[in-house]
Design a protein around this motif. Structure first.
Motif, PDB file in Angstrom:
ATOM      1  N   UNK A 145      64.618  36.171  32.160  1.00 37.01           N
ATOM      2  CA  UNK A 145      63.401  36.969  32.329  1.00 37.01           C
ATOM      3  C   UNK A 145      63.444  38.193  31.416  1.00 37.01           C
ATOM      4  N   UNK A 146      64.590  38.848  31.355  1.00 38.33           N
ATOM      5  CA  UNK A 146      64.726  40.038  30.518  1.00 38.33           C
ATOM      6  C   UNK A 146      64.623  39.691  29.039  1.00 38.33           C
ATOM      7  N   UNK A 147      65.143  38.554  28.635  1.00 36.43           N
ATOM      8  CA  UNK A 147      65.013  38.117  27.241  1.00 36.43           C
ATOM      9  C   UNK A 147      63.547  37.918  26.876  1.00 36.43           C
TER      10      UNK A 147
ATOM     11  N   UNK B 271      57.744  50.825  27.159  1.00 40.14           N
ATOM     12  CA  UNK B 271      57.207  50.696  28.515  1.00 40.14           C
ATOM     13  C   UNK B 271      58.294  50.194  29.463  1.00 40.14           C
ATOM     14  N   UNK B 272      58.294  50.717  30.688  1.00 44.33           N
ATOM     15  CA  UNK B 272      59.313  50.360  31.669  1.00 44.33           C
ATOM     16  C   UNK B 272      58.938  49.081  32.412  1.00 44.33           C
ATOM     17  N   UNK B 273      59.963  48.308  32.725  1.00 43.30           N
ATOM     18  CA  UNK B 273      59.786  47.043  33.436  1.00 43.30           C
ATOM     19  C   UNK B 273      60.618  47.077  34.704  1.00 43.30           C
TER      20      UNK B 273
ATOM     21  N   UNK C 297      68.915  46.810  24.937  1.00 45.30           N
ATOM     22  CA  UNK C 297      68.224  47.086  26.187  1.00 45.30           C
ATOM     23  C   UNK C 297      68.751  48.366  26.816  1.00 45.30           C
ATOM     24  N   UNK C 298      67.923  49.001  27.633  1.00 44.20           N
ATOM     25  CA  UNK C 298      68.357  50.072  28.530  1.00 44.20           C
ATOM     26  C   UNK C 298      68.110  49.562  29.949  1.00 44.20           C
TER      27      UNK C 298
ATOM     28  N   UNK D 278      61.839  46.733  26.646  1.00 45.27           N
ATOM     29  CA  UNK D 278      63.297  46.672  26.671  1.00 45.27           C
ATOM     30  C   UNK D 278      63.963  47.682  27.606  1.00 45.27           C
ATOM     31  N   UNK D 279      63.177  48.396  28.390  1.00 43.36           N
ATOM     32  CA  UNK D 279      63.762  49.311  29.377  1.00 43.36           C
ATOM     33  C   UNK D 279      63.495  48.762  30.767  1.00 43.36           C
TER      34      UNK D 279
END
Length: 257
Positions: A37-39, A1-3, A93-94, A47-48
């Motif tokens: 935040x990304x972690x 899923x995209x974030x 990550x991407x 992770x995208x």
């Protein structure tokens, strides 16, 4: 899923730091708050990332380019110009670093990402200046159960001053900056459906004042109540609080270790 990470604001209330760097690059424990935040998202399997850049966006690009290329040991052949890396331990990550305009509002930044997100189904969104110990998997499950176009995370803001409990003229209890019941606010961790793009217009669209208000009027906005830790980083005081929690090993948002 995209974030989606909204990382383009000026951060004027944190001017001591943001005169030289964008707000998401202000560091906690030697790492930008954006990395924290990304972690958290990656820990829950998301992770995208689409990072919506604006003010000093080149600093965010430079950070992640260096984060990738300088990780591990490096060998440079000066004659050939070849660069080799070894012992690389890199996050899987991407990251899409998207320029969305220096003056674009929050809703406008999201609207500019519509071509990349419209056909991808449900996606997540948050700001680049707040951390919490939210279970993002449960947030997603709640969103799917509700079946609405948008779900926000509702949090209770920390009090700015210490809380007092009296017994007569004596203080029976003193609590420094408690999480108090003075109302719920948008904590910034959202789950959205592509239909949200129909509520967004141009660069001047403010996500909160325009889109979320209209979604609420249409009965399309759900709220997931998060009672535990949440803290934004609006001021130097907020930064020092987060830094102190990290330094003493008591950072509730550090769910990845």
């Amino acid at each position: 899923m995209k974030v989606v990470l909204l990382a383009g604001g000026l951060g004027t209330r944190l001017a001591e730091e943001t005169e030289v760097k964008p707000k998401p690059m202000v560091e906690i424990g030697g790492r930008p708050i954006l990395w924290h935040i990304m972690k958290q998202y990656a820990h829950h399997g998301f992770k995208e990332f689409y990072v919506a850049l604006g003010y000093k966006g080149e600093a965010i690009k430079r950070y992640f380019l260096d984060y990738y290329s300088l990780n591990g040991s490096v060998t440079i052949d000066f004659c050939s110009g070849q660069l080799q890396t070894r012992n690389r331990e890199c996050d899987d990550w991407v990251i899409h670093l998207e320029d969305t305009g220096a003056q674009t509002m929050t809703g406008g930044r999201l609207k500019r990402l519509e071509p990349q997100l419209r056909d991808g189904g449900t996606f997540m969104l948050t700001y680049g200046d707040g951390v919490c110990d939210l279970d993002l998997g449960r947030l997603l499950e709640f969103h799917r159960r509700c079946g609405k176009l948008a779900t926000i995370t509702a949090v209770r803001p920390p009090a700015r001053f210490g809380g007092l409990v009296f017994e007569g003229d004596l203080v029976a209890e003193f609590t420094e900056k408690p999480q108090i019941g003075e109302g719920w606010i948008n904590g910034g961790f959202m789950v959205l459906e592509p239909g949200v793009f129909d509520y967004l217009e141009g660069d001047d669209t403010i996500l909160e004042a325009h889109a979320l208000e209209r979604l609420a009027e249409d009965g399309q906005l759900a709220a997931y109540r998060h009672e535990n830790f949440w803290q934004c980083m609006d001021t130097i005081r907020d930064k020092k609080l987060l830094e102190s929690l990290w330094e003493r090993g008591d950072a509730p948002w550090r769910v990845w270790e």
